[in-house]
Write an enzyme that holds these catalytic residues in place. Structure first.
Site, PDB file in Angstrom:
ATOM      1  CD  GLN A 158     -21.523   1.408  -5.974  1.00 33.37           C
ATOM      2  OE1 GLN A 158     -20.530   1.260  -5.275  1.00 33.37           O
ATOM      3  NE2 GLN A 158     -21.736   2.139  -6.903  1.00 33.37           N
ATOM      4  CG  ASN A 164     -17.794   0.622   3.756  1.00 34.12           C
ATOM      5  OD1 ASN A 164     -18.717   0.345   4.460  1.00 34.12           O
ATOM      6  ND2 ASN A 164     -16.617  -0.061   3.617  1.00 34.12           N
ATOM      7  CG  MET A 215     -20.817  -3.769   3.324  1.00 34.91           C
ATOM      8  SD  MET A 215     -19.078  -3.617   3.742  1.00 34.91           S
ATOM      9  CE  MET A 215     -18.817  -4.734   5.246  1.00 34.91           C
ATOM     10  CB  CYS A 216     -21.386   1.626   1.521  1.00 34.36           C
ATOM     11  SG  CYS A 216     -22.671   2.085   2.581  1.00 34.36           S
ATOM     12  N   GLY A 217     -20.219   0.176  -0.738  1.00 36.27           N
ATOM     13  CA  GLY A 217     -18.973   0.000  -1.774  1.00 36.27           C
ATOM     14  C   GLY A 217     -18.911   1.513  -2.169  1.00 36.27           C
TER      15      GLY A 217
END
Length: 638
Positions: free
Chosen positions: A55, A79, A1-3
């Site tokens: 992120q 992501n 999971m990423c932003g």
């Protein structure tokens, strides 16, 4: 999971940070707590500027900070999770693998071929330095959120982000349609001083539609709601991505139900485990159930093993069961979907590792408490005559009921007992997550409303709030008969979304079948998957990701969807049978075959009703109404 986030501006007067507020950055950082960095790219001779922000939530391989950049000015934000299609070694990071593969692509068709091969959820942003082009998009089902926002004709800017913040004064954000992937030729746009997007849509490899029909239909859908000055066009080569699943089988058998009715006639189609066992005595049906269990089990396996586990825990000798931490959690109501996922997760999660079962309940309004307690949940919606008499008395003992003994809490406890029977050696952390009206209002205003945005209905509010509190994982677990505070450490959250859509689990499916028969039901099922990205998945990804956790959807694994799509509707559901039996029939049969009994015949109960959050608001509201509670919210507390 990423932003992930990218801001592109073609105007020298428009600053990159004008579209990238500190509130958006805060939301992105909660999605990716392990790394956060930004990169600014300025191409002065073409008068465009780019900001890339990444992120990272570290789940696989070596920690890899984003955005990635190479010597050829290529920049990548990812992501996603690759579960198949492209090889990712156990010690490798899929972000690096994807970036390397993309930089080797020498044509549009090669890029499309790469994304067509992927199996797993993803959204991405890729700046191709050699061609001054920006590529971006979401997977076929839209399992990862990606939003876009366009400024006016004067500012000429676009912002892409995993999550946004609602503001009445802001320009409207929208979800990037999961209709394909998009390309912006920044060189051409800078020259023309206008933004234009080329679309590469999905299509089935065996589709009967012509290329032009596909482009016409998809372009009309994508363009809806966009500013007039934003042009979306078909790519010049008319190239398409190949869908990762097969089309829906719409075959309707003339002899529907002949063998089924013969074998269940002796139990009068009653809602009982015996009725399901009668189906399983049909050899063809039993074989089909085992095939389904195998493909769903493999999907769960990929999702519970593809994550980094603490090496110190692996080396601990002897292992201490009481101090082990959970890496996998299940959004758990005790219903058929979550029970099956939990039972299959038990097959693959290391035995010494606990599994967290996240069960959320909302306190009822003060005036409803006495009424609810006196009913003892004996209404049809939550009546559990499927339990043995002894268990039923224990569950419904008035002395044990309290304001948080909502329907999903009761079925959740019953489901926990079943799972303990299946595997008594496993530590099952049944996490009782209790939410008061005051906390609901506070967190909706501070956080949840911005995550639900740009969706805005009463249904989005109810489901979004329930999933946010459940996935946060803060509650109580029973230890030697005493409830003790507990916070789930699991970074992976399994959810059963996709089962109802594919297996006719909603009440609207019964209405459709009654009015239009199997042909109408087929059309409804086909529409369910087509719209699941815009109705559910982007929202749920933003909600769960806000806790630095990753949502994983076993029922939307490409192999699972293709298997279910290959079957005629009569093999998946039989809506001539009663509620609690006919809907999701294949799933119920699989549950019985795995040794689950009580949960196998629970009727569908939506989370907003099972958790009782729907009881907290106005009874006159409709699910499709615009929700006033999601509007006019401050952003300074995000």
């Amino acid at each position: 999971m990423c932003g992930i986030c990218c801001v592109i501006t073609l105007s020298s007067q428009h600053g990159l940070h004008d579209s990238f507020s500190k509130d958006v950055l805060s939301c992105l950082r909660r999605r990716g707590p392990d790394s956060s960095q930004q990169l600014i790219k300025t191409v002065s001779d073409l008068s465009y500027k780019c900001l890339f922000s990444g992120q990272v939530l570290h789940l696989r391989g070596l920690m890899t900070a984003q955005p990635l950049e190479d010597a050829n000015n290529n920049i990548f934000l990812w992501n996603g999770e690759i579960f198949d299609g492209v090889h990712v070694g156990s010690l490798e990071n899929d972000t690096e693998i994807m970036f390397h593969r993309l930089t080797l692509c020498n044509s549009e068709s090669e890029i499309l071929s790469l994304f067509s091969s992927l199996r797993g959820p993803w959204s991405f942003i890729y700046y191709q330095g050699s061609s001054d082009c920006l590529w971006f998009g979401r997977d076929y089902f839209g399992r990862r959120s990606l939003l876009w926002q366009f400024s006016n004709e004067v500012e000429r800017a676009v912002c892409l982000a995993s999550v946004s913040v609602y503001s009445e004064s802001d320009k409207q954000w929208q979800e990037v349609p999961a209709s394909g992937i998009f390309k912006i030729d920044l060189k051409d746009c800078a020259t023309a001083k206008a933004l234009s997007l080329s679309l590469f849509p999905w299509k089935y490899s065996c589709t009967e539609k012509t290329g032009e029909e596909i482009f016409t239909n998809v372009l009309d859908q994508v363009s809806k709601g966009l500013p007039n000055h934003i042009l979306v066009v078909a790519n010049e080569s008319r190239l398409c991505l190949t869908a990762p699943v097969i089309p829906l089988n719409k075959t309707i058998s003339e002899a529907l139900g002949e063998c089924q009715c013969t074998n269940v006639s002796n139990v009068n189609n009653t809602v009982s485990v015996e009725t399901l066992q009668a189906f399983l005595r049909v050899e063809h049906k039993k074989k089909l159930v085992h095939q389904f269990i195998d493909v769903l089990s493999e999907a769960v396996k990929k999702r519970v093993l593809a994550l980094v586990r603490d090496e110190d825990e692996k080396r601990r000798d002897p292992p201490s069961m009481s101090t082990r931490k959970a890496h996998v959690a299940v959004l758990f109501s005790g219903g058929i979907d979550s029970m099956l996922i939990a039972a299959l997760a038990d097959r693959h999660v290391p035995m010494e590792e606990p599994i967290d079962l996240l069960n959320v309940a909302f306190t009822t309004k003060e005036q409803n408490k006495q009424k609810c307690a006196s009913k003892k949940y004996s209404d049809q919606e939550v009546h559990l005559d499927l339990l043995s008499h002894q268990e039923s008395c224990e569950v419904f003992d008035a002395k044990t009921t309290n304001e948080f003994d909502v329907p999903d809490r009761i079925t959740g406890r019953a489901g926990l007992k079943e799972l303990k029977v299946l595997n008594s050696l496993r530590t099952w952390n049944f996490v009782e997550i209790n939410v008061t009206v005051e906390e609901l209002k506070r967190m909706r205003q501070q956080r949840i409303s911005h995550l639900i945005y740009p969706l805005d209905t009463v249904l989005d509010d109810s489901i979004g709030c329930a999933v946010w509190f459940a996935s946060r994982g803060e509650g109580f677990v029973s230890n030697c008969g005493e409830l003790k505070p507990y916070r789930s450490s699991a970074k992976v959250v399994l959810t059963g979304i996709g089962a109802d859509e594919q297996l006719a689990g909603y009440s609207r499916h019964r209405v459709c079948f009654k009015n239009y028969g199997l042909e109408g039901l087929n059309k409804e099922i086909e529409m369910e998957l087509d719209r699941i990205s815009s109705r559910n998945l982007g929202r749920d990804d933003r909600i769960i990701g806000d806790h630095g956790k990753e949502a994983r959807f076993p029922f939307l694994d490409e192999d699972v969807v293709s298997f279910l799509n290959s079957l005629p509707i009569s093999e998946k559901a039989d809506l001539t049978l009663p509620r609690g039996l006919g809907e999701k029939l294949l799933l119920r049969l699989a549950a019985v075959e795995l040794g689950l009994t009580a949960s196998a015949i629970l009727p569908k109960r939506a989370v907003q009703f099972g958790s009782r959050i729907a009881k907290l608001e106005s009874n006159s509201e409709k699910a499709s109404d615009k929700c006033s509670r999601l509007k006019s919210l401050p952003t300074d507390e995000v």
